[in-house]
Design a protein around this motif. Sequence first.
Motif, mmCIF file in Angstrom:
data_model
loop_
_atom_site.group_PDB
_atom_site.id
_atom_site.type_symbol
_atom_site.label_atom_id
_atom_site.label_comp_id
_atom_site.label_asym_id
_atom_site.label_seq_id
_atom_site.Cartn_x
_atom_site.Cartn_y
_atom_site.Cartn_z
ATOM 1 N N ILE A 131 -3.469 14.090 -58.085
ATOM 2 C CA ILE A 131 -2.674 14.268 -56.863
ATOM 3 C C ILE A 131 -3.503 14.839 -55.724
ATOM 4 O O ILE A 131 -3.061 14.814 -54.566
ATOM 5 N N LYS A 136 0.371 9.286 -56.557
ATOM 6 C CA LYS A 136 1.518 9.548 -57.423
ATOM 7 C C LYS A 136 1.161 9.117 -58.839
ATOM 8 O O LYS A 136 0.780 7.971 -59.065
ATOM 9 N N CYS A 170 6.061 10.602 -64.566
ATOM 10 C CA CYS A 170 5.214 9.479 -64.962
ATOM 11 C C CYS A 170 5.543 9.083 -66.396
ATOM 12 O O CYS A 170 6.187 9.840 -67.133
ATOM 13 N N LYS A 269 5.410 17.216 -57.982
ATOM 14 C CA LYS A 269 6.547 17.033 -57.082
ATOM 15 C C LYS A 269 6.408 17.871 -55.813
ATOM 16 O O LYS A 269 6.688 17.391 -54.704
ATOM 17 N N LEU A 272 3.414 16.326 -53.613
ATOM 18 C CA LEU A 272 3.758 15.047 -52.999
ATOM 19 C C LEU A 272 4.816 15.225 -51.914
ATOM 20 O O LEU A 272 4.807 14.516 -50.892
#
Length: 379
Positions: A131, A136, A170, A269, A272
């Motif tokens: 990341i 992602k 993922c 999370k 991002l």
Amino acid sequence: MASILPVSSPSSTSISSEMSYSRSTPSSLPFLTWRKKQRMSGLCVKNVGDLNSGLTYKDAGVDIDAGTELVKRIAKMTPGIGGFGGLFPFGDSYLVAGTDGVGTKLKLAFETGIHNTIGIDLVAMSVNDIITSGAKPLFFLDYFATSSLDVDLAEKVIKGIVDGCKLSDCALLGGETAEMPDFYAKGEYDLSGFAVGAVKKDSVINGKNIQAGDILIGLPSSGVHSNGFSLVRRVLERSKMSLHDQLPNSNDPITLGEALMVPTVIYVKQVLDIIGKGGVKGIAHITGGGFTDNIPRVFPSGFGATIVNDSWDIPPVFKWIQEAGEIKESEMQRTFNMGIGMVLVVTFEASERILAEYSDRNLAYRIGKVVVGDGVIFT
């Protein structure tokens, strides 16, 4: 800077054990990648009041200079390595790949019997790397090796991997279970993980636009994470304390073993989300090498960082490690994350937005800024 592998990059080679059990999804497609990251380099650190003497990482058996020399030799054979993740061109995107293990934290898993969270550590170490390029995570693969397969124990470990993948949003695409008699001690095992993500070429975060005055935002760690455990174990031995003893100076009733085995934070999370709102120029995953070696890896030539020492709360476990091992401050900063597991280099405007959103929950700190120069200066 993240490395970009050419299309003609060498493929990886898999060597099977004498007895293995493959775990793969039938629809999975082959993906060939290889990279080597330099986790500990010899960048300078300037600090005031470094008067203590005591244990070092090298005393614990980890030779940073030898590791640096190996990376230099590999770089001659495969130019372009050295980033947190390897980038492979794929249409209008890059596939970003990372691989890692959890080091000698496994030794504490064996001693404490805590096996259900070590898989989270495994996933975290790879997805947190990829990341940093803005990618992602898409899928994860694992490798579990042991002398004699204990199905119940292996299930606990793999359950942790599943949990880590859920936290990373993922897929656990597959893996390999290798049974190798006489290779590992009874009841012990080893782990490796491999993550692949994707990012649009025009959205890659590579640090090239970083400039003096940009702000460093630190995201808190949960503790030691998955680096420096060779030194931790040496400190534990010197202290004569048990993993069942209470962690000194902690506000919460927690044993040393529990504090050391807290799983690595998965930042996917949160990071991002921050990236999606703009203003992020570079990201450093604080692993082996600490602030000293990892933060400068994202800077263009000619830039360094100043870090304000008291700008975040250092978890009690690090204070115990330093005091019990009589470890120099500079050694701590080069070995451990010291309570900050990820550092984002952002514009001033972005820093204000991030702090407004996260600081009240102690999920982000302003820890320093970019300056002209090199290395890391602690003030």
